[in-house]
Design an enzyme around this catalytic site. Structure first.
Site, PDB file in Angstrom:
ATOM      1  N   HIS A   1      46.874  25.979  27.455  1.00 30.19           N
ATOM      2  CA  HIS A   1      47.448  24.804  28.108  1.00 30.19           C
ATOM      3  C   HIS A   1      46.365  23.740  28.207  1.00 30.19           C
ATOM      4  CE1 HIS A   1      50.853  27.131  30.386  1.00 30.19           C
ATOM      5  NE2 HIS A   1      51.101  26.945  29.118  1.00 30.19           N
TER       6      HIS A   1
ATOM      7  N   ASP B   1      53.690  24.913  23.186  1.00 29.61           N
ATOM      8  CA  ASP B   1      53.130  23.564  23.006  1.00 29.61           C
ATOM      9  C   ASP B   1      54.115  22.467  23.413  1.00 29.61           C
ATOM     10  OD1 ASP B   1      50.783  24.692  21.799  1.00 29.61           O
ATOM     11  OD2 ASP B   1      51.888  24.883  19.928  1.00 29.61           O
TER      12      ASP B   1
END
EC number: 6.3.4.4
Length: 338
Positions: free
Chosen positions: A43, A13
């Site tokens: 993503h 992240d």
């Protein structure tokens, strides 16, 4: 010709999706290959104001001139993959993507086991996508491969050959890593890790590239690191403090609220050594200092923002070359050639 690997420097992240998409547009690679574990990592890519959350298709898909590839070392979930290809029809993904015929395949039994296993789901904080159980079957040599799945047949190919041929032709190549170095099965905070190594050397192997073919390794760090799931987090702040700073986030795959902490320079230094990082990309600088939002010229950054970048370079020992100041690709400072 440059072959570049992008690796997460924290617990995932970090904003790799934005960095990868930017590099794929700026450097115009002929092929964008995905390494990593499988669909357990998500993503988020923002194109013209529209957000796309993806788990299987390479993040560089907005570059419609490039081939997209999923390496043999990546687990493939046919349901997730086909759904994403359909969702990204306007980017012509179906005609550009190559799935290595040696990719392992995640089946419903793997997802069910992942979710029902109390150790994985509660103690470790697994995403429940079936990657761990599928990797167990791969080690036992019982896992089904992509070449055995009829609905994948039109996408199959030899990714190693495609990537090596591109390099030999003098083209730019980008290899996408997933998750983060601190989630590595070998080098992360075991047992609170993923089911495989998540470092640059493994990503190269995932797509069938030898180490001498790699020119650049970009380690991506978020100004405020985050973590989903259990495990140690040395610089973690309270949820209340995160809310005050405006850094409340949720995981792309799990939807769980991310834990937030302060930048850990010592861990960043170790990660860069482990990956042989040649460059650092810093994301969410606008979260560290809102005055940096949307800035595209390094000289126009706030003094606080510049001081943070300088501190990273001095304490970690690797040059910061890419700085993200917002979600749009245009909100990027690129000082690689300066």
């Amino acid at each position: 010709m440059t072959c570049t690997i992008i690796v997460g420097g924290q617990w995932g992240d970090e904003g790799k999706g934005k960095v990868i998409s930017y590099l794929c547009k700026k450097d115009n690679p002929s092929i964008i290959a995905r390494g990593g574990v499988g669909p357990n990592a998500g993503h988020t890519v923002e194109v013209d104001g529209e957000k796309y959350g993806i788990r299987m298709v390479p993040t560089g898909f907005p570059n419609v001139n490039a081939k997209l590839a999923v390496g043999a070392g990546v687990l493939t979930d046919p349901e997730v993959l086909v759904r994403e290809i359909e969702k990204l029809q306007k980017f012509n993904v179906g005609e550009r993507i190559i799935i290595d015929y040696r990719c392992g395949v995640i089946e419903s039994k793997h997802r069910d086991l992942d979710k029902s296993n109390e150790h994985l789901s509660k103690e470790i904080g697994s995403t429940g996508t079936g990657c761990g159980p599928a990797n167990v079957d791969r080690a036992m040599r019982t896992l089904k491969l992509a070449k055995d799945v009829s609905e994948l047949s039109k996408y199959l190919g030899d990714v190693s050959e495609a990537v090596n041929n591109a390099i030999e032709s003098g083209d730019n190549v980008i290899i996408e890593g997933t998750q983060g170095s601190l989630l590595s099965l070998y080098y992360g905070s075991y047992p609170y890790v993923t089911s495989k190594d998540t470092n640059a050397a493994s990503f190269a192997a995932d797509v069938g590239l030898g180490p001498t073919k790699i020119d650049e390794v970009v380690a991506v760090f978020k100004s405020y690191p985050t973590r989903v799931g259990e495990g140690p987090f040395p610089t973690e702040m309270s949820l209340e403090e995160a809310e005050k700073l405006g850094v409340v986030e949720y995981g792309t795959v799990t939807g769980r609220r991310r834990r937030v902490g302060y930048f850990d320079f010592e861990l960043a230094k170790k990660v860069c050594k482990l990956n042989g990082a040649t460059q650092i990309a810093i994301t969410c600088l606008d979260k560290y200092d809102p005055l940096c939002y949307g800035i595209i010229d390094y000289n126009e950054l706030s003094e606080k923002g510049k001081a943070f970048i300088k501190e990273v370079e001095e304490k970690v020992g690797v040059r910061v070359t890419i700085i993200s100041t917002g979600p749009e690709l245009s909100q990027t400072i690129d000082i690689r050639n300066k």
